[in-house]
Design an enzyme around this catalytic site. Structure first.
Site, PDB file in Angstrom:
ATOM      1  N   HIS A   1       0.594  -1.249   0.130  1.00 22.06           N
ATOM      2  CA  HIS A   1       0.042   0.173  -0.187  1.00 22.06           C
ATOM      3  C   HIS A   1       1.048   1.295  -0.364  1.00 22.06           C
ATOM      4  O   HIS A   1       2.071   1.498   0.736  1.00 22.06           O
ATOM      5  CB  HIS A   1      -1.387  -0.074   1.027  1.00 22.06           C
ATOM      6  CG  HIS A   1      -0.383  -0.083   2.499  1.00 22.06           C
ATOM      7  ND1 HIS A   1       0.425   1.273   3.130  1.00 22.06           N
ATOM      8  CD2 HIS A   1       0.233  -0.803   3.622  1.00 22.06           C
ATOM      9  CE1 HIS A   1       1.101   0.719   4.380  1.00 22.06           C
ATOM     10  NE2 HIS A   1       0.472  -0.269   4.773  1.00 22.06           N
TER      11      HIS A   1
ATOM     12  N   ASP B   1      -0.161   4.241   0.915  1.00 20.66           N
ATOM     13  CA  ASP B   1      -0.578   5.383   2.110  1.00 20.66           C
ATOM     14  C   ASP B   1       0.259   5.236   3.145  1.00 20.66           C
ATOM     15  O   ASP B   1       0.538   3.953   3.620  1.00 20.66           O
ATOM     16  CB  ASP B   1      -2.238   5.329   2.092  1.00 20.66           C
ATOM     17  CG  ASP B   1      -2.685   3.324   2.814  1.00 20.66           C
ATOM     18  OD1 ASP B   1      -2.058   3.158   2.132  1.00 20.66           O
ATOM     19  OD2 ASP B   1      -3.871   3.873   3.155  1.00 20.66           O
TER      20      ASP B   1
ATOM     21  N   ASP C   1       6.360   0.404   6.820  1.00 22.89           N
ATOM     22  CA  ASP C   1       5.799   0.331   6.487  1.00 22.89           C
ATOM     23  C   ASP C   1       4.099   1.517   5.512  1.00 22.89           C
ATOM     24  O   ASP C   1       3.656   2.130   5.873  1.00 22.89           O
ATOM     25  CB  ASP C   1       4.057   0.820   8.105  1.00 22.89           C
ATOM     26  CG  ASP C   1       2.811  -0.335   8.467  1.00 22.89           C
ATOM     27  OD1 ASP C   1       2.608  -0.740   6.509  1.00 22.89           O
ATOM     28  OD2 ASP C   1       1.986   0.347   8.449  1.00 22.89           O
TER      29      ASP C   1
ATOM     30  N   GLU D   1      -4.861   1.888   2.405  1.00 24.34           N
ATOM     31  CA  GLU D   1      -5.274   0.740   3.030  1.00 24.34           C
ATOM     32  C   GLU D   1      -5.210   1.105   4.396  1.00 24.34           C
ATOM     33  O   GLU D   1      -5.808   0.389   5.488  1.00 24.34           O
ATOM     34  CB  GLU D   1      -3.716  -0.262   3.287  1.00 24.34           C
ATOM     35  CG  GLU D   1      -3.228  -1.823   3.314  1.00 24.34           C
ATOM     36  CD  GLU D   1      -3.919  -1.056   5.066  1.00 24.34           C
ATOM     37  OE1 GLU D   1      -3.532  -2.621   5.933  1.00 24.34           O
ATOM     38  OE2 GLU D   1      -2.413  -0.781   5.778  1.00 24.34           O
ATOM     39  N   GLU D   2      -5.042   2.127   5.312  1.00 23.06           N
ATOM     40  CA  GLU D   2      -4.655   2.427   7.036  1.00 23.06           C
ATOM     41  C   GLU D   2      -5.712   2.674   7.071  1.00 23.06           C
ATOM     42  O   GLU D   2      -6.309   2.778   8.173  1.00 23.06           O
ATOM     43  CB  GLU D   2      -4.082   3.105   6.453  1.00 23.06           C
ATOM     44  CG  GLU D   2      -1.960   3.247   6.594  1.00 23.06           C
ATOM     45  CD  GLU D   2      -1.243   2.240   7.582  1.00 23.06           C
ATOM     46  OE1 GLU D   2      -2.475   1.827   8.104  1.00 23.06           O
ATOM     47  OE2 GLU D   2       0.164   1.885   7.255  1.00 23.06           O
TER      48      GLU D   2
ATOM     49  N   GLU E   1       3.537  -6.366   4.059  1.00 23.34           N
ATOM     50  CA  GLU E   1       3.996  -5.873   5.363  1.00 23.34           C
ATOM     51  C   GLU E   1       5.207  -5.825   5.912  1.00 23.34           C
ATOM     52  O   GLU E   1       5.187  -6.817   6.315  1.00 23.34           O
ATOM     53  CB  GLU E   1       2.182  -6.018   6.217  1.00 23.34           C
ATOM     54  CG  GLU E   1       1.116  -5.965   5.348  1.00 23.34           C
ATOM     55  CD  GLU E   1       0.982  -4.080   5.829  1.00 23.34           C
ATOM     56  OE1 GLU E   1       1.925  -3.571   5.945  1.00 23.34           O
ATOM     57  OE2 GLU E   1       0.058  -3.351   5.461  1.00 23.34           O
TER      58      GLU E   1
ATOM     59  N   HIS F   1       3.798   3.421  12.384  1.00 21.00           N
ATOM     60  CA  HIS F   1       2.646   4.485  12.981  1.00 21.00           C
ATOM     61  C   HIS F   1       3.048   5.114  14.159  1.00 21.00           C
ATOM     62  O   HIS F   1       2.667   5.473  14.782  1.00 21.00           O
ATOM     63  CB  HIS F   1       1.199   3.087  13.540  1.00 21.00           C
ATOM     64  CG  HIS F   1       0.984   2.319  12.562  1.00 21.00           C
ATOM     65  ND1 HIS F   1      -0.839   2.776  12.632  1.00 21.00           N
ATOM     66  CD2 HIS F   1       1.134   1.413  11.333  1.00 21.00           C
ATOM     67  CE1 HIS F   1      -1.030   1.418  11.296  1.00 21.00           C
ATOM     68  NE2 HIS F   1       0.097   1.685  10.360  1.00 21.00           N
TER      69      HIS F   1
HETATM   70 ZN   LIG Z   1       0.884  -1.249   6.476  1.00 18.31          ZN
END
Ligand SMILES: [Zn+2]
Length: 385
Positions: free
Chosen positions: A70, A72, A102, A134-135, A162, A356
Site C-alpha cells: 500500500h 498510503d 510500513d 489501506e490504513e 507488510e 505508526h
Molecule cells: Zn501497512
C-alpha cells in the site's frame, strides 16, 4: 539503475498520508516502470484523487506471483519526530522517515528489483500491485480486486510486503467495526420512568457484547496460532446525555470484533441485532414509540489464514529459508486478496514495532535482505510453476 535505498528516498518524500492524494507517488512509479518498458494500469477512486497501480512483467497467462503493497501512510500529527518525517535520514544503519517500515521500504525493493526481473527468462508472470487507503480500512484495493477478479488469468500466489522482518506470516485476524445509536426519549429525571434512557439501553447492548466476548473466549473456540487465541469484542467509544437531571434521549457507541478466521464477525452483529429487536425494543416502545436502535458499519476486513501446505506457504518458506510460520496482530489486504481467489502470505522488511510511531525507521540490513529475497524469487520464477 536505482537502488532500493535511492527509491525509498523518493517514495518517502511523497506525503501519502491516507487523507491526501497518492497520485504524485503513483505517477512517479508509473514513469519509472514505463521507462523500463513496463506498462501500468491505474484503477482510480470515484473522485479520481487516488489510484491503485497494477503492472505485469514476464509472460502473460494464468498463475505467477503478485507482489503487493500500500502506498498510503498513517498521519504524523501530534507525533514528536526528531527527523523530518517526509525525508529519508540515515543514522547508525537505520533509515528514518514516515512509511519506511510500513511499507514503502518493501515497495522500494520491489521497484529496484524490476530491471533484474526483466533481465531473467521468467517462466511465470510477475504481478505488481500498489494500493491506496489501506490504513483507513483496506478500502482502495477493493476496486483493484474487482478489476483483477473479473479477468480469466489470476496470480497463483500473492506476497503482501507488510513489515514482518522478512519472517513468513500466514495469517491475521479479521475486523468488523460498528457504530450503534440508541434513540431514547427525554424527560425530567424526576419522572425517569416516563422517559426511555438511551444510556441505560446502550449499557445493556454493551453488556450483551461483553457476554458474547466471554463466550467466544471459551477453550473450545481457542486457536493457539493467534494472540490472543480467541475472537475479541470490545467497545471503544461512547457518547450520550446532556445533564444529570435529564433522561438522555440519545447515546452512541462504537465497538469492534476481531475474529479468528473460523469465526464470523457478522454473526456477532446479527446476535446483537436480534437482542435489540426482541428484548430491548419492545420495552422501549412500551414507553415511547419514537425510540430506536440503529447500527452503522464503520469498517471491516476479513481474516487471513493460508494453509501451511499451500503453494504460497511453501514458496515463502523457500524464499525466507524458514518454516517458522506465524501470525500477526495487525490486519492486511491479504484477507481481501484471498477472498478474491489469490492465496496470500505476508512477508516484508522492517518491523511493525516501528510502524505508526514517531521516528519510524527501517534497518539498511532489512532493505538489503529484501533485495536478496527478491533475487531468489526471480530465480525461482525462471522455472515453470
Ligand atoms: Zn501497512
Amino acid at each position: 539503475m536505482m537502488t532500493s535505498r535511492k527509491l525509498l528516498e523518493q517514495l518517502v518524500a511523497f506525503d501519502t498520508t491516507s487523507r491526501e492524494s497518492n497520485l504524485a507517488l503513483i505517477d512517479f512509479v508509473r514513469r519509472y516502470l514505463t521507462e523500463l518498458g513496463v506498462s501500468c494500469e491505474l484503477v482510480h477512486n470515484a473522485e479520481r484523487s487516488k489510484a491503485n497501480l497494477y503492472a505485469r512483467l514476464g509472460p502473460a497467462g494464468n498463475g505467477g506471483v503478485m507482489l503487493s503493497g500500500h502506498s498510503d501512510v498513517v498521519p504524523v500529527d501530534g507525533q514528536n519526530w526528531s527527523v523530518p518525517p517526509f525525508a529519508l535520514t540515515e543514522r547508525e544503519g537505520k533509515l528514518y522517515g514516515r512509511g519506511t517500515a510500513d511499507m514503502k521500504g518493501f515497495i522500494a525493493c520491489v521497484l529496484a528489483a524490476v530491471p533484474h526481473f526483466l533481465a531473467q527468462p521468467l517462466a511465470q508472470p510477475l504481478h505488481l500491485a500498489i494500493s491506496y487507503d489501506e490504513e483507513v480500512g483496506c478500502l482502495g484495493v477493493r476496486t483493484l480486486l474487482d478489476v483483477l477478479s473479473a479477468r480469466p488469468e489470476k496470480p497463483a500466489i500473492c506476497i503482501i510486503g507488510e513489515p514482518t522482518e522478512l519472517q513468513p506470516v500466514l495469517g491475521h485476524k479479521g475486523k468488523l467495526g460498528v457504530r450503534c445509536e440508541v434513540q431514547g426519549a427525554a424527560c425530567h429525571s424526576a419522572y425517569a420512568p416516563q422517559g426511555v434512557n438511551a444510556i441505560e439501553y446502550a449499557a445493556k447492548l454493551i453488556h450483551h457484547l461483553m457476554m458474547t466476548g466471554q463466550r467466544l473466549a471459551a477453550p473450545q473456540y481457542q486457536d493457539a496460532r493467534f494472540d490472543p487465541p480467541f475472537t475479541t469484542v470490545q467497545t471503544g467509544v461512547i457518547r450520550g446525555g446532556q445533564a444529570l437531571n435529564i433522561v438522555p434521549d440519545d447515546c452512541l457507541f462504537d465497538f469492534e470484533v476481531r475474529t479468528l478466521p473460523q469465526d464470523d464477525a457478522q454473526e456477532v452483529l446479527r446476535d446483537l441485532e436480534r437482542y435489540a429487536q426482541h428484548e430491548l425494543l419492545p420495552q422501549m416502545h412500551a414507553v415511547n414509540r419514537d425510540t430506536a436502535i440503529r447500527f452503522y458499519p464503520l469498517s471491516s476486513y476479513p481474516a487471513l489464514y493460508t494453509a501451511e501446505q499451500s503453494a504460497a506457504a511453501r514458496l515463502i518458506a523457500l524464499l525466507t529459508g524458514s518454516e517458522a510460520f506465524s501470525t500477526v496482530a495487525f490486519g492486511t489486504e491479504g484477507g481481501l486478496f484471498s477472498q478474491a481467489g489469490i492465496p496470500c502470505v505476508v512477508c516484508g522488511p522492517g518491523s511493525i514495532a516501528q510502524g505508526h510511531k514517531p521516528d519510524e525507521f527501517i534497518a539498511v540490513e532489512q532493505l538489503n535482505a529484501c533485495d536478496a529475497l527478491l533475487r531468489r524469487l526471480a530465480a525461482w520464477m525462471c522455472q515453470p510453476a
